[in-house]
Enzyme design. Structure first.
Site, PDB file in Angstrom:
ATOM      1  N   LYS A 111     144.992  -0.803  -8.455  1.00 54.14           N
ATOM      2  CA  LYS A 111     145.801   0.258  -7.847  1.00 54.14           C
ATOM      3  C   LYS A 111     144.905   1.440  -7.466  1.00 54.14           C
ATOM      4  O   LYS A 111     144.457   2.201  -8.315  1.00 54.14           O
ATOM      5  CB  LYS A 111     146.853   0.757  -8.838  1.00 54.14           C
ATOM      6  CG  LYS A 111     147.844   1.692  -8.172  1.00 54.14           C
ATOM      7  CD  LYS A 111     148.318   2.803  -9.091  1.00 54.14           C
ATOM      8  CE  LYS A 111     147.835   4.159  -8.738  1.00 54.14           C
ATOM      9  NZ  LYS A 111     147.896   4.631  -7.388  1.00 54.14           N
ATOM     10  N   GLU A 163     137.376   7.309 -17.703  1.00 54.64           N
ATOM     11  CA  GLU A 163     136.409   8.285 -17.197  1.00 54.64           C
ATOM     12  C   GLU A 163     137.230   9.434 -16.657  1.00 54.64           C
ATOM     13  O   GLU A 163     138.040   9.239 -15.741  1.00 54.64           O
ATOM     14  CB  GLU A 163     135.553   7.689 -16.071  1.00 54.64           C
ATOM     15  CG  GLU A 163     134.560   6.642 -16.525  1.00 54.64           C
ATOM     16  CD  GLU A 163     133.491   7.165 -17.478  1.00 54.64           C
ATOM     17  OE1 GLU A 163     133.307   8.403 -17.591  1.00 54.64           O
ATOM     18  OE2 GLU A 163     132.859   6.326 -18.131  1.00 54.64           O
ATOM     19  N   CYS A 219     133.035  14.160 -10.388  1.00 57.16           N
ATOM     20  CA  CYS A 219     133.172  14.485 -11.813  1.00 57.16           C
ATOM     21  C   CYS A 219     131.814  14.849 -12.405  1.00 57.16           C
ATOM     22  O   CYS A 219     131.745  15.446 -13.473  1.00 57.16           O
ATOM     23  CB  CYS A 219     133.863  13.368 -12.583  1.00 57.16           C
ATOM     24  SG  CYS A 219     133.322  11.757 -12.117  1.00 57.16           S
ATOM     25  N   GLU A 270     138.139  22.128 -15.649  1.00 61.92           N
ATOM     26  CA  GLU A 270     137.605  21.484 -14.453  1.00 61.92           C
ATOM     27  C   GLU A 270     138.404  21.937 -13.230  1.00 61.92           C
ATOM     28  O   GLU A 270     139.626  21.861 -13.218  1.00 61.92           O
ATOM     29  CB  GLU A 270     137.685  19.963 -14.578  1.00 61.92           C
ATOM     30  CG  GLU A 270     137.014  19.283 -13.408  1.00 61.92           C
ATOM     31  CD  GLU A 270     137.018  17.775 -13.502  1.00 61.92           C
ATOM     32  OE1 GLU A 270     138.105  17.213 -13.733  1.00 61.92           O
ATOM     33  OE2 GLU A 270     135.947  17.172 -13.362  1.00 61.92           O
TER      34      GLU A 270
HETATM   35  P1  ADP Z   1     144.066  13.285  -9.620  1.00 62.40           P
HETATM   36  O1  ADP Z   1     144.744  14.518 -10.115  1.00 62.40           O
HETATM   37  O2  ADP Z   1     142.620  13.430  -9.454  1.00 62.40           O
HETATM   38  O3  ADP Z   1     144.752  12.600  -8.475  1.00 62.40           O
HETATM   39  P2  ADP Z   1     145.251  11.376 -11.421  1.00 62.40           P
HETATM   40  O4  ADP Z   1     144.878  11.124 -12.827  1.00 62.40           O
HETATM   41  O5  ADP Z   1     146.603  11.899 -11.130  1.00 62.40           O
HETATM   42  O6  ADP Z   1     144.114  12.292 -10.850  1.00 62.40           O
HETATM   43  O7  ADP Z   1     145.069  10.059 -10.551  1.00 62.40           O
HETATM   44  C1  ADP Z   1     144.128   9.051 -10.840  1.00 62.40           C
HETATM   45  C2  ADP Z   1     144.797   7.711 -10.669  1.00 62.40           C
HETATM   46  O8  ADP Z   1     145.811   7.576 -11.668  1.00 62.40           O
HETATM   47  C3  ADP Z   1     145.494   7.535  -9.321  1.00 62.40           C
HETATM   48  O9  ADP Z   1     145.325   6.212  -8.862  1.00 62.40           O
HETATM   49  C4  ADP Z   1     146.934   7.810  -9.677  1.00 62.40           C
HETATM   50  O10 ADP Z   1     147.853   7.198  -8.804  1.00 62.40           O
HETATM   51  C5  ADP Z   1     147.023   7.192 -11.057  1.00 62.40           C
HETATM   52  N1  ADP Z   1     148.170   7.657 -11.851  1.00 62.40           N
HETATM   53  C6  ADP Z   1     148.832   8.834 -11.767  1.00 62.40           C
HETATM   54  N2  ADP Z   1     149.860   8.866 -12.641  1.00 62.40           N
HETATM   55  C7  ADP Z   1     149.864   7.695 -13.303  1.00 62.40           C
HETATM   56  C8  ADP Z   1     150.676   7.124 -14.343  1.00 62.40           C
HETATM   57  N3  ADP Z   1     151.707   7.760 -14.876  1.00 62.40           N
HETATM   58  N4  ADP Z   1     150.367   5.900 -14.780  1.00 62.40           N
HETATM   59  C9  ADP Z   1     149.318   5.228 -14.285  1.00 62.40           C
HETATM   60  N5  ADP Z   1     148.526   5.695 -13.290  1.00 62.40           N
HETATM   61  C10 ADP Z   1     148.788   6.917 -12.802  1.00 62.40           C
END
Ligand code: ADP
Length: 477
Positions: free
Chosen positions: A171, A246, A280, A379
């Protein structure tokens, strides 16, 4: 417009789509990409589970050939894929092509590793017994990636997962589905059996969450924010699942009085502002000793004056736009916080307009910051950097380590003594001497400590630690 679909059980599926927008020109739609559902994710997990027994026993030559073919195609298409990356993420075209080359090299590396899979045979402490130590694949690996390295991060997770015999549900981040779709298409055409690699583009709260909730996902590798990382951890513990995280960084770069000023300024400008500070491993804290402080700030400010912020595709651009409106708001909010906390705005801080409408922000430098300010502890993930003045090396090291994070750390010095001491005593996973804190090789371990990372390192042969499970077998001779 064509809809780029999800790949589930070897078939391209899905009709609901989301627009992929170019942050350098918000009038431009890069493409329409499928918006996967919980049902799609469940189907992808079932397909990966069904494909696992055969793939886990596949020959290493088959894995080698597929990974090598993918690496070769990515390299052959580096300009086209680099342009796609620059358009969807906003890093400059040369940076995007560089990242694409790195993705190719990662596939080449793991194509080689597939041929080097080995175990150990050791004598037992008991007579007439032999002991074999081997590595088994884990099973179905869930791969969840962020937007800031749209081709390299998927590559450094997908390549080892497949190399060691796992199947995958992947994903990508919502903002950058294009490069992910392209590498899945390349691997699919390279001959992966159906179900071995499944792509489900869509929302984190839907697709990502369905992966976290499934007992059939045996390992999750995640790169992204600390908040989501914690959700991955909590859900994975619930399922007794192996996981690797990470997350963020607040990486220090120490500049000592004896530093070569040109080297220090180049390293700081690169680490802090290239890729729009959206790495990062970016350094957002420049910890500078008194004797060089004013000279360093003057030279860095002069350098920032020469950096061109513009459309990522335009020749001569040094810094592309911020990735989207939400991240831009985070950046400008932190600039306001820095001002209110009493740091001095030495450069930048303003939004800028360019020929094409995009999320353009000046590189921003605060001076007279303290390590306790929020701009020095949290950050930001944008082109916003603070300079913290310190007395001497000891205070610099203590300040560098005084952070909830521990991904990368740098020092600019001509002193062997201080460089050696810093390498030994830095509480970061990666340490750079006279180099930017960002920009790492593809064949050696990547990862950090404290709030930055959890679980085994990524990349290089150390990747096997996450993507395999060690088995010890005893045989009566
Ligand atoms: P950013 O703020 O940098 O977008 P996120 O942690 O929100 O960082 O996103 C990193 C990845 O995690 C993306 O692929 C996002 O779609 C996914 N993500 C966000 N929310 C969830 C969740 N509840 N469960 C699993 N994956 C998630």
């Amino acid at each position: 417009m064509t809809i780029y679909q999800n790949l589930i059980a070897g078939e391209w599926v899905g009709s609901d789509a989301t627009k992929n927008i170019n942050p350098s020109n918000t009038n431009e739609v890069v493409g329409l990409y499928a918006d996967g559902s919980t049902e799609d994710t469940k189907n992808a997990i079932a397909a990966a589970k069904a494909a696992f027994p055969a793939w886990s026993r596949s020959g290493i030559w088959e894995r080698h050939v597929i990974l090598k073919k993918a690496g070769d195609e990515i390299m052959a298409r580096k300009d086209e894929l680099g342009a796609l990356l620059a358009r969807e993420e906003g890093k400059t075209l040369p940076e995007a092509i560089g990242e694409t080359i790195r993705a190719s090299q990662i596939f080449e590396f793991f194509a080689g590793e597939a041929l080097r899979l080995a175990g150990e045979v050791v004598p037992s402490v008991r007579p007439n017994i032999g002991v074999e130590i081997t590595r088994d694949p884990l099973g179905v690996i869930g791969i969840i990636t962020p937007w800031n390295f749209p081709i390299a991060i998927p590559a450094w997770k997908i390549a080892p997962a497949l190399c060691y015999g796992n199947t995958v549900v992947f994903k990508p981040a919502e903002l950058v589905p294009g490069c992910s779709w392209a590498i899945v298409d390349i691997l699919h055409r390279a001959g992966l059996p159906k179900g071995v690699l499944n792509l489900v583009m869509g929302k984190g709260s839907v697709v990502g969450q369905a992966m976290l909730d499934s007992p059939d996902v045996t390992g999750i590798t995640f790169t992204g924010s600390t908040g989501t990382g914690r959700r991955v951890a909590a859900a994975s513990i619930e399922h007794n699942r192996k996981f690797q995280l990470e997350m963020g960084g607040k990486n220090p770069m120490v500049v000592l009085d004896d530093a070569d000023l040109t080297v220090a300024v180049e390293a700081a400008a690169n680490s802090g502002f290239f890729s729009t500070g959206q790495r990062c491993t970016a350094s957002s804290r420049l910890i500078v000793t008194e004797g060089i402080h004013d000279k360093f700030v003057a030279a860095l400010t002069e350098k920032l004056n020469t950096l061109v912020v513009d459309n990522a595709m335009k020749p001569g651009t040094h810094i592309g736009p911020v990735v989207d409106e939400k991240q831009l708001k985070t950046d400008t909010d932190y600039i306001e916080i820095g001002r209110k906390e009493g740091a001095k705005l030495a450069f930048g801080g303003e939004l800028i307009t360019r020929e094409t409408p995009g999320f353009y922000l000046q590189p921003t430098l605060f001076t007279e910051a303290t390590n306790q300010m929020r701009i020095s502890r949290e950050e930001i993930f944008g082109p916003v950097v603070s300079v913290i003045r310190v007395k001497d090396y000891d205070e610099a090291l203590a300040t560098a380590n005084d952070t909830p994070f521990g991904l990368s750390a740098g020092i600019a010095t001509t002193s062997l003594k201080h460089a050696t001491h810093f390498k030994r005593n830095s509480e970061a996973g990666m340490v750079m001497v006279n180099l930017p804190t960002a920009g790492v090789d593809f064949h050696v371990p990547f990862g950090g400590r404290k709030g930055s990372s959890y679980g085994p390192r990524e990349q290089g042969k150390y990747a096997a630690e996450f993507y395999t499970s060690v088995k010890t077998a005893y045989t009566l001779a």
